[in-house]
Every structure is written in structure tokens, then in C-alpha cells.
Write an enzyme that holds these catalytic residues in place. Sequence first.
Site, PDB file in Angstrom:
ATOM      1  N   ASP A   1      36.746  44.192  40.772  1.00 51.27           N
ATOM      2  CA  ASP A   1      36.166  45.372  40.125  1.00 51.27           C
ATOM      3  C   ASP A   1      34.840  45.757  40.792  1.00 51.27           C
ATOM      4  O   ASP A   1      34.027  44.886  41.132  1.00 51.27           O
ATOM      5  CB  ASP A   1      35.914  45.035  38.651  1.00 51.27           C
ATOM      6  CG  ASP A   1      35.526  46.232  37.814  1.00 51.27           C
ATOM      7  OD1 ASP A   1      36.371  47.127  37.661  1.00 51.27           O
ATOM      8  OD2 ASP A   1      34.382  46.274  37.313  1.00 51.27           O
ATOM      9  N   GLU A  60      41.613  28.430  51.448  1.00 47.88           N
ATOM     10  CA  GLU A  60      41.810  26.988  51.212  1.00 47.88           C
ATOM     11  C   GLU A  60      43.071  26.712  50.412  1.00 47.88           C
ATOM     12  O   GLU A  60      43.550  25.598  50.359  1.00 47.88           O
ATOM     13  CB  GLU A  60      40.646  26.434  50.369  1.00 47.88           C
ATOM     14  CG  GLU A  60      39.363  26.260  51.099  1.00 47.88           C
ATOM     15  CD  GLU A  60      38.266  25.873  50.096  1.00 47.88           C
ATOM     16  OE1 GLU A  60      38.570  25.256  49.047  1.00 47.88           O
ATOM     17  OE2 GLU A  60      37.107  26.229  50.376  1.00 47.88           O
TER      18      GLU A  60
HETATM   19  C1  NOJ Z   1      36.168  49.944  37.295  1.00 45.70           C
HETATM   20  C2  NOJ Z   1      37.203  49.733  36.246  1.00 45.70           C
HETATM   21  O1  NOJ Z   1      38.458  50.100  36.736  1.00 45.70           O
HETATM   22  C3  NOJ Z   1      36.785  50.554  35.062  1.00 45.70           C
HETATM   23  O2  NOJ Z   1      37.773  50.629  34.093  1.00 45.70           O
HETATM   24  C4  NOJ Z   1      35.515  49.964  34.526  1.00 45.70           C
HETATM   25  O3  NOJ Z   1      35.054  50.772  33.458  1.00 45.70           O
HETATM   26  C5  NOJ Z   1      34.437  49.899  35.586  1.00 45.70           C
HETATM   27  N1  NOJ Z   1      34.930  49.404  36.836  1.00 45.70           N
HETATM   28  C6  NOJ Z   1      33.303  49.006  35.144  1.00 45.70           C
HETATM   29  O4  NOJ Z   1      33.736  47.673  35.121  1.00 45.70           O
END
Ligand code: NOJ
Length: 580
Positions: free
Chosen positions: A233, A296
Site C-alpha cells: 500500500d 530467502e
Molecule cells: C491505498 C488504498 O488502496 C486505499 O484504499 C487506502 O485508503 C490508502 N492507500 C491509504 O492506506
Amino acid sequence: MSSAPVLSADSSTESRPTPGTDAAASAGSEWWRTAVIYQIYPRSFADSNGDGMGDLVGIAERLPALRSLGVDAIWLSPFFTSPQNDGGYDVADYCDVDPLFGTLADFDRLTSVAHDLGLRVIVDIVPNHTSSEHEWFRSALAAAPGSAERARYMFRDGTGENGDTPPNNWQSIFGGRAWTRTTNPDGTPGQWYLHLFDASQPDLDWENPWVREQMVDVLRFWLDRGVDGFRVDVAHGMIKAPGLPDYTPPANAGSMGGGIVGLEPEILLDEDHTPPYFGQDGVHDIYRVWRRVLDEYEGDRALVAEAWVEPLQKLARWVRPNEMHQAFNFSYLETPWEASALRSTIDSSLEVFGSVGAPSTWVLSNHDVVRHASRLGLEGENIQGAGIGPNSPHHPDPVLGLRRARAASALMLALPGSAYVYQGEELGLPEVVHLPDASRQDPTYFRTDGQRYGRDGCRVPIPWEASAPAYGFSTSGKSWLPLPPEWAELARDAQEGVPGSTLDLYTRALGIRAEENLGLGAVEWISEPGDATVAFRNGGITVIANLGSAPFELPAGEVALASGPLDGTALPVDTTVWLR
Ligand code: NOJ
């Protein structure tokens, strides 16, 4: 019959091979190079205990349906311990399952069911920020400024008299300012902390080696449990420019890229247009370490970057040979439904990713964007993150949207590399526009006082059974967001085995893709600049998408797949065909 130009089956003299597009030449045999990866948003996939919220047991029970759809892997959006202020992207414990979704034992069972079915399992990791409920943040708040606990996050003193002005002018991606002031134990105002997203999602300080070590432990925790990879993310976040300089993103640029998505490539290639909080060079050191950790482990484990970085030339840095394996191709997602634009994005994707030995990926929908069955039927601009609601200036044309979405999906699934399918797109689900205000949950909606509807409309639970309560999403009929009444006909069981249904289109496309090894193929262009078609050969399949305004006369060939009915030998507008 139209008088459109005839495309002859042997127009090989017109074809131009794309540089660096031969996936087979650069590729190893790793599964992620060609995989079709199905995104499960756990809150909305299948609810086994009737509380209205999807869960891991529900997912495990429905996995055979994904096997029969023909995908290779699943990616699970977060199911970790979380107060759910951002649908689970606010993690309070990286190494446990939130009771809403089940237990670690449920996760282990899900993984083993998936593996038995031949499906790989990718989990989300959210390293840029934790939840404010995370024990690390709680102890940081309880500790004094300058303490080791505070050094795990981005705490700063305010400026101005009494420190009541935030440390800089950054705005949250979800709206409002990116800083919140703390209160000292004696009730006086304290330091500020940075949150690029919601105030309940404090940013970690990735310059701190302690943070880096902890997150490697998290990777190992899930790798030891047998996961096949991670979707990372905000993989363009984490490192912030020294001194945290002020930055004002250009107006009207998409939000997830911090205001850079949607700008002209020439501008974006200029390093000065890197926001001080996104796309900083230092992030790459982190991924090099992570890559070594994955290496790994036995088998092919994959790191997938969620990096809203444009243009593709910059994004390719995330997938250099010693970094991640894949990055979501949001440039493709954002390409308008226009032949020349699509041909050009396909070309540059294959070239740019190919130049670093990575497969291109393809994606049209996910839990953050307007579903493509609506997006492609939308006139006018819709800034990423704004969503669509009752008072939006433009509403999608559902018939046009679905027709184009089917054509776009048929085009995407014929491309070499790895493709992502977001739950429900195989049913042709549209964005839900008319959600009651009271049911909305996206922090974007609240942080902009309803100015932006946000992303709830693409997160509505998916329909499984036309005649069951909540269309079979939950055993009780409860559902955290209401399913629209018109979705009965889109339910999975209403489409299963029905020729011409969207589910049938996806199932057949994935079947042929696997048989013909399209994921490992190459694009050999047939259409030329100026054409209203996107037409190419990939191995034994000729793909033609008609994005023009008149029917297109098809060359000879056996129709293997069509996204909509053909008109004799003519390919109607907004339709894609695969010929053998
Ligand atoms: C990207 C994620 O896909 C989204 O849903 C989220 O709100 C933001 N990152 C923050 O984590």
C-alpha cells in the site's frame, strides 16, 4: 453492413512489433509474470456469519467459484486488526486478524483451501502508516517529545506563536490538512503528527531503522504462514523529503498520487514535480531489502507496488530487478476509451516495464476508483477519489458503460503480462451512485464535508444468488452497505452458464488466455496510428476492439470470443473480438 475499411487477416506487412514487448524473451517462468489476480475486498465478498460484514470463512467457501472463473491468484485487501476507519487500511496489529473477519486459524484454512485449488494468495501490507489505535502510536502519544516512541512517527513542533500553526502546508489525500495536533497529559496543546490520509492513520518515520526492522518481521510473519506475496500500500510514500518542504499540488490532478496523477508526462518526468511525500528516491532502499527477504523463501513470492506514480518511466523504478516484481499500471486504468491513447499506453507499458525485465500489469478497477462499467459510461471529468453520488455533475450511462466495460475487459485480458480483476467486475457491476448518506463510510466523504463522495460506491458487497436475501452475500441478509434492488439480474447464479453474460465472457476469456498462453505472448500491432481500432495479434489470437463510431468489417477468422453480439461480419462500435 458498413463501408468501413476491411482488415485483411494477412496484413502482416502493416504490423509493427513493439520494442521490448516480447514477454517470453525477458521472462522467467515465475507465476506472477502472467497471472490473472483477483482482488477480494474482504468486507464485501462473502459473509459467513450473518453480521453484514464479509469474512475469511466466507471467502474460503466461495473460492471454488474463483477457480471456475479461471483466475490464478487472489489478493486480499486488509483483514488485520483495525478500527476500520479506512476500511482496514488503518492497521492496529499487522500480525493478527480482526475479529470482524475471523481468526488466524481461519486465515490458515483459507490459504490452504486456496493452495489446494491452485490459487496463490497475496496479502496487503500497509507500511506508510498505522492506525492511531496501534500500540506503537498509543505509546508514542503517552511518551514525551523527543522520545524513542515518538521517533517512530512523524511528530513535529508547530510553528507560529504557541506552535499552533502546522509544521507545513501539506494536505491529506482524503481532504483537510495532513497534520493533527496532540494534547499533552496536562491538557495543553502539544506536538503535531503527520497523516497523509485520515487523522487516524499516522505516518511512520521510515528514516528510523527500528520501523524498518519491525516491518521486515511483519513480512516474515506472513511469509512463514505461506503467503505468495504482498500488495504494498502507498508504495510511493514512506520517505519524505528532508525538511518537509511546503508543497501545493496542481489543481484537478488525481488524489492518490498526491496531485500528480493526470498531469502531462513531460511535466512529470521533471524531478521537481515529485511531491515531497510521494515518489522520493529513498523508498527504493526499502524495497531492495524486502526483495532480499522474499528471495530467502522457497517458491516465487511477489511484491506488488501500489504506487500512483506517473509517467510509466518513473514507475518502472519500482520494478527494477532487485526491487518489486510488479506495479499496478494505473496509467492504463486512467487511459481514456480512445484508440490512439490506448495503443500508446499499451506500447509504453510493454516497453517501459520490459526495459527493466518486469511484466506489464493491466488493471481497470479496484476498491479506490469508480468501477469501469460506470467510468466508461461517464461524460465529463471525474477526478480520482471523488466518486459519484446523487449530486455529482455527471452520471454514468449504464448501457454504454457496460458495453464499453466488456469491450475493455476483453481487450485487457488478451494482453501479455499480468492482469487484475476487481471482485464483481466479472459480473459487470456498476458503481452504486445512490447510496444513502447515512451508510457512507469512506473518510474522504467526511473529511471533505460530502464534497467528494469517495469510494463506497465501488465497495458495495457483491451479489451471489438472485433470490437470496442480500443476494447471498450474507447468511442473514444484512449488509454493511445496501445492495441495489436491480442487482438481482447481475447475481452470479443468474449469469452462470448463460452464454453472453458478463461472467461467461470473463470465464471464456480466461480459459482462452490460459490455453493460448497469452500472458507470455507479445503484442504485434495490426492497427495503425489514426485507426479507430485497437488491433493486434498475440500468438494465435487476433484481437480487435472497435472504438470508432462505425461498425468495422472483420477479416476472415473463427470468432473465439466477442464482448457483444456481432452484426454478421461487422464488429459493432464498442465491441472487442478475438479471432483465431
Ligand atoms: C491505498 C488504498 O488502496 C486505499 O484504499 C487506502 O485508503 C490508502 N492507500 C491509504 O492506506
